[in-house]
Design a protein around this motif. Structure first.
Motif, PDB file in Angstrom:
ATOM      1  N   THR A 193      -5.781  28.105  34.692  1.00 27.68           N
ATOM      2  CA  THR A 193      -6.945  28.749  34.065  1.00 27.68           C
ATOM      3  C   THR A 193      -7.891  29.299  35.124  1.00 27.68           C
ATOM      4  O   THR A 193      -8.374  30.441  35.009  1.00 27.68           O
ATOM      5  CB  THR A 193      -7.698  27.740  33.159  1.00 27.68           C
ATOM      6  N   SER A 208      -8.793  33.263  35.913  1.00 28.20           N
ATOM      7  CA  SER A 208     -10.199  33.667  35.792  1.00 28.20           C
ATOM      8  C   SER A 208     -10.819  34.028  37.136  1.00 28.20           C
ATOM      9  O   SER A 208     -12.031  34.246  37.222  1.00 28.20           O
ATOM     10  CB  SER A 208     -10.996  32.536  35.137  1.00 28.20           C
ATOM     11  N   GLU A 254     -23.717  27.449  36.543  1.00 30.49           N
ATOM     12  CA  GLU A 254     -23.598  28.295  35.355  1.00 30.49           C
ATOM     13  C   GLU A 254     -22.410  29.260  35.434  1.00 30.49           C
ATOM     14  O   GLU A 254     -21.933  29.741  34.421  1.00 30.49           O
ATOM     15  CB  GLU A 254     -24.902  29.038  35.059  1.00 30.49           C
ATOM     16  N   GLU A 255     -21.897  29.507  36.631  1.00 31.39           N
ATOM     17  CA  GLU A 255     -20.743  30.403  36.784  1.00 31.39           C
ATOM     18  C   GLU A 255     -19.419  29.733  36.430  1.00 31.39           C
ATOM     19  O   GLU A 255     -18.446  30.421  36.124  1.00 31.39           O
ATOM     20  CB  GLU A 255     -20.669  30.952  38.211  1.00 31.39           C
ATOM     21  N   ASN A 289     -19.282  26.422  34.648  1.00 33.71           N
ATOM     22  CA  ASN A 289     -19.460  25.380  33.631  1.00 33.71           C
ATOM     23  C   ASN A 289     -18.468  25.508  32.473  1.00 33.71           C
ATOM     24  O   ASN A 289     -17.942  24.510  31.987  1.00 33.71           O
ATOM     25  CB  ASN A 289     -20.893  25.431  33.101  1.00 33.71           C
ATOM     26  N   GLN A 290     -18.208  26.731  32.047  1.00 39.35           N
ATOM     27  CA  GLN A 290     -17.325  26.934  30.890  1.00 39.35           C
ATOM     28  C   GLN A 290     -15.915  26.413  31.124  1.00 39.35           C
ATOM     29  O   GLN A 290     -15.223  26.034  30.183  1.00 39.35           O
ATOM     30  CB  GLN A 290     -17.287  28.411  30.520  1.00 39.35           C
ATOM     31  N   TYR A 291     -15.472  26.370  32.379  1.00 36.82           N
ATOM     32  CA  TYR A 291     -14.120  25.913  32.689  1.00 36.82           C
ATOM     33  C   TYR A 291     -14.042  24.396  32.836  1.00 36.82           C
ATOM     34  O   TYR A 291     -12.953  23.815  32.756  1.00 36.82           O
ATOM     35  CB  TYR A 291     -13.617  26.555  33.986  1.00 36.82           C
ATOM     36  N   LYS A 323     -16.447  22.031  31.323  1.00 35.52           N
ATOM     37  CA  LYS A 323     -17.260  21.243  30.384  1.00 35.52           C
ATOM     38  C   LYS A 323     -16.483  20.187  29.608  1.00 35.52           C
ATOM     39  O   LYS A 323     -17.061  19.210  29.153  1.00 35.52           O
ATOM     40  CB  LYS A 323     -18.031  22.154  29.441  1.00 35.52           C
ATOM     41  N   LYS A 324     -15.175  20.319  29.498  1.00 39.93           N
ATOM     42  CA  LYS A 324     -14.399  19.320  28.752  1.00 39.93           C
ATOM     43  C   LYS A 324     -14.015  18.109  29.601  1.00 39.93           C
ATOM     44  O   LYS A 324     -13.484  17.133  29.076  1.00 39.93           O
ATOM     45  CB  LYS A 324     -13.173  19.931  28.101  1.00 39.93           C
TER      46      LYS A 324
END
Length: 140
Positions: free
Chosen positions: A97, A101, A127-128, A130-132, A134-135
């Motif tokens: 992933t 990305s 913040e750049e 975090n989406q990858y 957060k789990k």
């Protein structure tokens, strides 16, 4: 006093005087939790070493990136977050992933066994990336 702290202190004071906040950079590491459990049962020291190897390699490989250079200039403000991945397949899925990305990272492979043990990202503003991440929970 550590070498280089003087210029860092002066730089930080200059930033504070100008009212500008230096950007907070974080180096994230994702370490395999299953290696610390049966049947592997790696000792804590071996687990820490894997994270250190991955972090050092990521910093070295991406040493010319402005975020890495800034992170290394301000030794007193280094931030690392160590997260856990359940197993090797989870770690490799995250690596894929991140690769897709274009997130700079290092997948550490312990040799000679060629076992994927840890992913270290180069320093990023949280913040750049975090989406990858957060789990994933903090490593315990």
């Amino acid at each position: 006093m550590h070498r280089g702290v003087g210029p860092v202190f002066l730089w930080a004071r200059k930033m504070a005087a100008s009212g500008a906040e230096p950007q907070i950079l974080v180096q994230y590491l994702v370490l395999r939790k299953d290696l610390s459990q049966a049947p592997f049962s790696w000792p804590a020291g071996a687990m820490v070493a894997q994270a250190c190897h991955a972090a050092t390699a990521a910093l070295h490989i991406h040493r010319d990136h402005p975020h890495t250079a800034a992170y290394l200039r301000d030794l007193g403000r280094m931030r690392k977050v160590v997260l856990e991945a359940a197993d090797e397949s989870t770690l490799k899925e995250l690596a894929e992933t991140l690769q897709q990305s274009n997130i700079d990272h290092m997948l550490w492979l312990e040799q000679p066994e060629n076992i994927a043990t840890c992913i270290a990202l180069r320093p990023y503003p949280k913040e750049e990336v975090n989406q990858y991440l957060k789990k994933y929970r903090l490593f315990k």
